[in-house]
Design a protein around this motif. Structure first.
Motif, PDB file in Angstrom:
ATOM      1  N   LYS A 214       0.819  -1.212   0.000  1.00 18.12           N
ATOM      2  CA  LYS A 214       0.000   0.000   0.000  1.00 18.12           C
ATOM      3  C   LYS A 214       0.856   1.268   0.000  1.00 18.12           C
ATOM      4  N   SER A 215       2.086   1.140   0.506  1.00 20.45           N
ATOM      5  CA  SER A 215       2.958   2.309   0.613  1.00 20.45           C
ATOM      6  C   SER A 215       4.356   1.956   0.141  1.00 20.45           C
TER       7      SER A 215
ATOM      8  N   LEU B 259       1.515  -2.103  -9.342  1.00 27.99           N
ATOM      9  CA  LEU B 259       1.193  -2.102  -7.913  1.00 27.99           C
ATOM     10  C   LEU B 259      -0.241  -1.617  -7.726  1.00 27.99           C
ATOM     11  N   THR B 260      -1.187  -2.511  -7.936  1.00 27.38           N
ATOM     12  CA  THR B 260      -2.601  -2.135  -7.989  1.00 27.38           C
ATOM     13  C   THR B 260      -3.169  -1.719  -6.634  1.00 27.38           C
ATOM     14  N   GLN B 261      -2.510  -2.080  -5.533  1.00 27.09           N
ATOM     15  CA  GLN B 261      -2.981  -1.716  -4.194  1.00 27.09           C
ATOM     16  C   GLN B 261      -2.298  -0.461  -3.659  1.00 27.09           C
ATOM     17  N   LEU B 262      -1.370   0.087  -4.433  1.00 26.38           N
ATOM     18  CA  LEU B 262      -0.557   1.202  -3.944  1.00 26.38           C
ATOM     19  C   LEU B 262      -1.395   2.460  -3.736  1.00 26.38           C
TER      20      LEU B 262
ATOM     21  N   ASN C 238      -2.667   5.229  -9.839  1.00 25.23           N
ATOM     22  CA  ASN C 238      -3.904   5.402  -9.065  1.00 25.23           C
ATOM     23  C   ASN C 238      -3.623   5.673  -7.592  1.00 25.23           C
ATOM     24  N   ILE C 239      -2.553   6.403  -7.323  1.00 25.44           N
ATOM     25  CA  ILE C 239      -2.171   6.674  -5.935  1.00 25.44           C
ATOM     26  C   ILE C 239      -2.970   7.851  -5.376  1.00 25.44           C
ATOM     27  N   LYS C 240      -3.097   7.856  -4.036  1.00 23.85           N
ATOM     28  CA  LYS C 240      -3.817   8.934  -3.348  1.00 23.85           C
ATOM     29  C   LYS C 240      -2.870   9.955  -2.744  1.00 23.85           C
ATOM     30  N   ARG C 241      -1.657   9.503  -2.392  1.00 13.89           N
ATOM     31  CA  ARG C 241      -0.694  10.396  -1.747  1.00 13.89           C
ATOM     32  C   ARG C 241       0.656  10.285  -2.440  1.00 13.89           C
TER      33      ARG C 241
END
Length: 414
Positions: A73-74, A100-103, A125-128
Motif C-alpha cells: 500500500k505504501s 502495484l494495484t494496491q498502492l 492510481n495513488i492517493k498520496r
C-alpha cells in the motif's frame, strides 16, 4: 536491512516472513537479471507486506523489476544523489509502479533532472505522493505538470525541496488535491518565497484544497500575502527541520492574512516567540507551540481570544524561557499560579495544565506532572509532526516546557 555487493544473500532470509514493513538499503550492487529475480522472489513471498522502503546507492542500474506485482500500500523509493533515472530504467520503473494495484502512497527521492521520473509516476492510481529532491534546477515543469495532472485519484501532495521555483508552482497549478505540504529537505533552508505572486495564483487555483502545511526558513511579507484570502480549512506553519520556530518579523501582515482566511477551522503554529494573533471567526482549533513564552503572554493570548462568539479549543505548548540560544530559563513556579487564574474564569475550561521538567530528580530523564484536574479524554490527543519537531528542539537546550489545553466558551471572560 543494509545489503552490499558481498552480502546479497541477506535478502533471502526474508523469504515468507509475516512482516508488514520492510526497509532495504542497497549499496553499490551490480544489478544482473539473476540478482533482480532473487530479490523479486523474496519480496513477493512477503504476503502481509504493506509498506516497503527501498534506498538504492548506485550510478547505473536499479532493481525496479523486483517491485513488480507486489500487494503493498505504501512505497518509498530513494536513489543516491549520483544516480539518475535513465530512459531504460524509467520504463522499468513505470511498469513496476503501474503493476502495484494496491498502492496508495508513493514517496520518491530522485534526481529532478531525470525525465524518466515524471514518466514513472504517470497515470498511477495513488492517493498520496511525496516528491523529494536536493534541488529543482533541472525541473521539467511541462513533464511534471502532465504527470501530476494525470494522477486523477491524488488528494495529498508533499514537496520537499531546497528552494522555491516558479516552474514548480506552475506545475502544481489547478490540481484537484485536498492537501498540500511544502517543506525544506536535508539542510535547513526551507522555502524563502521570492515568487509570491506565482505561489498565490497556484494556491487559488487549487479549488479543492483544504489543508496547507508550509515549513518556513525566512518569513516574508510576500509569503503571508500569498496566503491572503485562501479558502483552506487547516493551516500549519513551522520552522524548517531541526530548527527553531518561525521568527515572525512581519506580524501585522501575517495577522491580516490569518484574519482573511474565512474558512479556516484549524491553525497550527510553531513560532520562536509568542506574537499577538488576529484569527478568523471560523477558527475552532488553535495549536501554538512557542520556543519561549513569558507568563504574561499566556494571559494576553487568552484575553485576545475572549471576544469570539463561538467555542474555540486551544492547545498551547511553550518553553519556560525568555530566550533559547543562549538559554535564559524561567522557573516553572512562575507559571503555576496562572493555572488557578484560568480555572477561575467562568468561560474557560482547563482540560490540562502539564509541566515537563528536564532533568527529573534522578538527574537524567524528564518528569511530567499535572496541576489541577485533567480531562483524560482531552489529554489523549495525537501529537502532530509540528509538535514533535518543537519538543525535540526545546529538549535539545534542556528547557522546561508547559502544555495547556483549554476550551473557551462564547461570551466575555470574567
Amino acid at each position: 536491512m543494509d545489503v552490499w555487493e558481498h552480502s546479497i544473500g541477506l535478502w533471502e532470509v526474508l523469504h515468507t516472513l509475516n512482516i508488514k514493513t520492510l526497509s532495504l538499503r542497497l549499496f553499490w550492487i551490480q544489478w544482473t537479471d539473476l540478482r533482480t529475480e532473487s530479490l523479486s522472489k523474496s519480496l513477493s513471498s512477503l504476503t502481509r507486506l504493506e509498506t516497503l522502503n527501498v534506498s538504492v546507492f548506485a550510478e547505473s542500474s536499479c532493481p525496479w523489476k523486483a517491485l513488480h506485482g507486489l500487494n503493498i500500500k505504501s512505497l518509498r523509493l530513494s536513489l543516491s544523489p549520483n544516480g539518475k533515472c535513465k530512459d531504460l530504467q524509467a520504463e522499468s520503473l513505470y511498469q513496476s509502479l503501474a503493476s502495484l494495484t494496491q498502492l496508495e502512497t508513493l514517496r520518491i527521492t530522485l534526481d529532478p533532472d531525470s525525465r524518466g521520473l515524471w514518466r514513472g509516476i504517470h497515470c498511477l492510481n495513488i492517493k498520496r505522493l511525496s516528491l523529494k529532491t536536493m534541488e529543482w534546477g533541472g525541473l521539467h515543469k511541462e513533464l511534471m505538470s502532465l504527470s501530476l495532472s494525470s494522477l486523477t485519484q491524488l488528494d495529498t501532495l508533499c514537496i520537499e525541496m531546497e528552494c522555491d521555483n516558479p516552474g514548480l508552482w506552475e506545475a502544481v497549478h489547478g490540481l484537484n488535491i485536498k492537501s498540500l505540504s511544502l517543506s525544506g529537505l536535508w539542510i535547513p533552508t526551507g522555502i524563502d518565497v521570492t515568487h509570491s505572486m506565482s505561489l498565490s495564483k497556484t494556491l487559488a487555483s487549487l479549488t479543492h484544497l483544504e489543508t496547507l502545511s508550509i515549513d518556513v526558513e525566512h518569513e516574508s511579507p510576500g509569503l503571508w500575502e500569498a496566503l491572503h484570502g485562501q479558502n483552506i480549512k487547516s493551516l500549519s506553519l513551522s520552522g524548517v527541520r531541526k530548527s527553531s520556530g518561525i521568527d515572525v518579523k512581519h506580524a501585522e501582515t501575517f495577522s491580516q492574512s490569518l484574519s482573511s482566511l474565512t474558512q479556516l477551522e484549524t491553525l497550527t503554529l510553531h513560532v520562536h516567540t509568542y506574537i499577538a494573533l488576529q484569527v478568523p471567526q471560523s477558527l475552532k482549533h488553535l495549536n501554538i507551540y512557542s520556543d519561549t513564552m513569558l507568563p504574561s503572554k499566556v494571559r494576553e493570548l487568552v484575553d485576545s481570544l475572549a471576544i469570539y462568539t463561538h467555542s474555540i479549543g486551544i492547545k498551547l505548548e511553550f518553553g519556560c524561557a525568555s530566550s533559547i540560544d543562549p538559554p535564559e530559563r524561567i522557573p516553572v513556579q512562575e507559571y503555576i499560579p496562572f493555572q488557578q487564574e484560568l480555572a477561575a474564569r467562568k468561560n474557560v475550561a482547563v482540560k490540562r495544565f502539564r509541566i515537563y521538567e528536564l532533568p527529573d530528580s534522578a538527574g537524567y530523564a524528564m518528569s511530567v506532572r499535572d496541576i489541577g484536574d485533567v480531562d483524560d479524554a482531552a489529554s489523549n490527543i495525537l501529537e502532530d509532526d509540528v509538535y514533535k519537531r518543537f519538543a525535540k528542539y526545546i529538549d535539545r537546550y534542556i528547557i522546561n516546557r508547559i502544555s495547556i489545553l483549554i476550551e473557551i466558551s462564547p461570551g466575555s471572560l470574567s
